[in-house]
Write a protein that holds these residues in place. Structure first.
Motif, short mmCIF file in Angstrom:
data_model
loop_
_atom_site.label_atom_id
_atom_site.label_comp_id
_atom_site.label_asym_id
_atom_site.label_seq_id
_atom_site.Cartn_x
_atom_site.Cartn_y
_atom_site.Cartn_z
N GLY A 122 33.56 46.29 52.68
CA GLY A 122 33.23 45.59 51.45
C GLY A 122 33.61 46.38 50.21
N ALA A 123 33.36 47.69 50.24
CA ALA A 123 33.71 48.53 49.09
C ALA A 123 35.22 48.55 48.87
CB ALA A 123 33.20 49.95 49.31
N ALA A 124 35.99 48.63 49.96
CA ALA A 124 37.45 48.64 49.85
C ALA A 124 37.96 47.31 49.29
CB ALA A 124 38.08 48.91 51.21
N ILE A 125 37.36 46.21 49.74
CA ILE A 125 37.78 44.88 49.26
C ILE A 125 37.47 44.72 47.78
CG2 ILE A 125 37.27 42.41 49.45
CD1 ILE A 125 36.89 42.87 52.47
N LEU A 126 36.27 45.14 47.37
CA LEU A 126 35.89 45.00 45.97
C LEU A 126 36.74 45.87 45.06
CD1 LEU A 126 31.99 44.95 46.33
CD2 LEU A 126 33.46 43.04 45.67
N GLU A 127 37.14 47.04 45.54
CA GLU A 127 37.99 47.91 44.74
C GLU A 127 39.40 47.34 44.60
OE1 GLU A 127 39.45 52.60 44.57
OE2 GLU A 127 38.02 51.91 46.09
N ALA A 128 39.88 46.66 45.65
CA ALA A 128 41.24 46.10 45.62
C ALA A 128 41.29 44.77 44.87
CB ALA A 128 41.76 45.93 47.05
N TRP A 129 40.27 43.94 45.03
CA TRP A 129 40.26 42.60 44.43
C TRP A 129 38.92 42.37 43.74
CZ3 TRP A 129 41.52 42.67 49.89
CH2 TRP A 129 42.89 42.72 50.13
N SER A 130 38.88 42.57 42.43
CA SER A 130 37.64 42.43 41.70
C SER A 130 37.12 41.00 41.70
CB SER A 130 37.82 42.90 40.24
OG SER A 130 38.81 42.11 39.59
N TRP A 131 38.00 40.01 41.93
CA TRP A 131 37.56 38.61 41.92
C TRP A 131 36.60 38.30 43.08
CZ3 TRP A 131 38.92 36.38 46.48
CH2 TRP A 131 40.04 36.88 47.15
N VAL A 132 36.53 39.21 44.07
CA VAL A 132 35.59 39.00 45.18
C VAL A 132 34.14 39.03 44.67
CG1 VAL A 132 34.79 39.92 47.40
CG2 VAL A 132 37.22 39.93 46.84
N PHE A 133 33.92 39.66 43.51
CA PHE A 133 32.58 39.65 42.92
C PHE A 133 32.12 38.21 42.66
CE2 PHE A 133 33.53 44.11 41.67
CZ PHE A 133 32.39 44.71 42.17
N TYR A 134 33.06 37.34 42.28
CA TYR A 134 32.71 35.93 42.08
C TYR A 134 32.18 35.32 43.38
CZ TYR A 134 35.17 35.78 37.55
OH TYR A 134 35.58 35.98 36.25
N ILE A 135 32.85 35.65 44.49
CA ILE A 135 32.45 35.10 45.80
C ILE A 135 31.07 35.62 46.18
CG2 ILE A 135 33.02 34.99 48.25
CD1 ILE A 135 35.95 35.19 47.49
N PHE A 136 30.86 36.93 46.03
CA PHE A 136 29.56 37.52 46.34
C PHE A 136 28.47 36.88 45.48
CE2 PHE A 136 30.44 41.90 48.45
CZ PHE A 136 31.18 41.25 49.43
N GLY A 137 28.76 36.73 44.17
CA GLY A 137 27.77 36.14 43.28
C GLY A 137 27.44 34.71 43.65
#
Length: 336
Positions: A122-137
């Motif tokens: 998860g940390a690697a994905i969030l660092e590579a693609w910040s838009w994943v924060f939208y999905i998590f949110g």
């Protein structure tokens, strides 16, 4: 915050040592823990969490220390909700009291190993693609709404349906042998259902991590702090199971409180996603700077405040319900 590899390794070794200590001092000598024992060790592991908080503040700063303790508190609160399902699994499999400590400890150890993989990925994905924060949110907001709806329903938690699949894959006997893994049946050695229980507990906890880990990433993006908060919360989960098992039914507003916490962190994640926005169709691919970053002190105040209100309201409500029940019983006895 850059965390050197040696600190990761030392942390993992210390956590393994704690699990080994738990096994040697509590599990190897199979017994049903008393309330006094469970209370002492629950407070011990909570104390460990605060010691680590002060250590992080000393080594780094108070902001990261606040992120850790907020993540730990969130994970601890969500894990209390998980205990309902743990209790159902124990009851469904008819696990002897003597074997429950071993099942919980090993199931939690399996869950922690799988969670570590989840956290690193998860940390690697969030660092590579910040838009994943939208999905998590969005996911946490969905979970918050679902949790809130379910909190108003009277349905009891159910055994996860996939547990029956585990029974078909792993064939065991129907009898236990205290806390042993095998039992002699018709002159042959067979595995006891304890194997099924450990696997079921481990994978059930991993499923619960689908909301708890994104929630902690909403508090801190430091993979080390996310892992440490998860590990410390899970280390004390076995003692917490025996300590508050009888009180779970009284925490009637806990689910609703957790819904508010998940919703709050979901909004916090969306705000953070907007603040680091790179999506071309949102503000032309530029960060939305007018969106505030919710400070950690506010997150801490909100999480502790909601948990305190949910707990106090639950106890007051339960006490009132007990009073009504006693009054009805007294009236019935007088009438008879």
């Amino acid at each position: 915050m850059h965390v050197p590899l040696w600190i990761w390794l030392v942390t993992i070794v210390v956590i393994i040592a704690f699990f080994a200590f738990d096994f040697v001092t509590h599990v190897r000598d199979a017994h049903e823990p008393t309330i006094k024992e469970s209370t002492f060790w629950s407070l011990f592991y909570i104390g460990i969490a605060f010691v680590m908080m002060f250590g992080i503040a000393w080594l780094w700063d108070w902001d990261h220390a606040g992120q850790f303790i907020a993540g730990y508190t969130t994970e601890k609160a969500l894990s209390v909700d998980n205990l309902f399902v743990f209790l159902i699994i124990m009851t469904s499999f008819k696990v002897p009291k003597l074997a429950q400590q071993k099942a919980l400890l090993l199931g939690i150890a399996i869950a922690l190993i799988m969670r570590m993989i989840f956290i690193v990925a998860g940390a690697a994905i969030l660092e590579a693609w910040s838009w994943v924060f939208y999905i998590f949110g969005a996911w946490l907001l969905f979970m918050a709404v679902r949790q809130a709806i379910e909190s108003f329903q009277d349905d009891e938690p159910e055994m996860p349906s996939w547990v029956n699949l585990v029974k078909k894959v792993i064939h065991t006997s129907e009898e236990y042998n205290d806390d042993k893994w095998t039992v002699m049946k018709d002159g042959k050695k067979a595995m006891t259902p304890l194997v099924l229980v450990v696997v079921s507990l481990g994978f059930t906890d991993l499923l619960f991590a689908l909301d708890s880990i994104p929630a902690i990433f909403g508090i801190t993006q430091e993979a080390y702090l996310v892992f440490l908060a998860n590990a410390v919360a899970l280390m004390g989960l076995r003692q917490l199971y025996f300590l508050i098992g009888a009180l779970l039914e009284r925490l009637v507003f806990l689910d609703l409180g957790l819904a508010f916490i998940l919703g709050f962190i979901g909004v916090k994640l969306v705000f953070h996603a907007l603040h680091v926005n790179e999506l071309p169709f949102v503000n032309g691919g530029q960060p939305v700077m007018w969106v505030p970053e919710i400070p950690i002190w506010f997150s801490l105040a909100f999480i502790f405040g909601v948990l305190a209100i949910a707990t106090i309201a639950s106890l007051i409500y339960s006490r009132g319900g007990d009073g009504e029940s006693e009054a009805v019983e007294a009236a019935s006895s007088q009438a008879s």
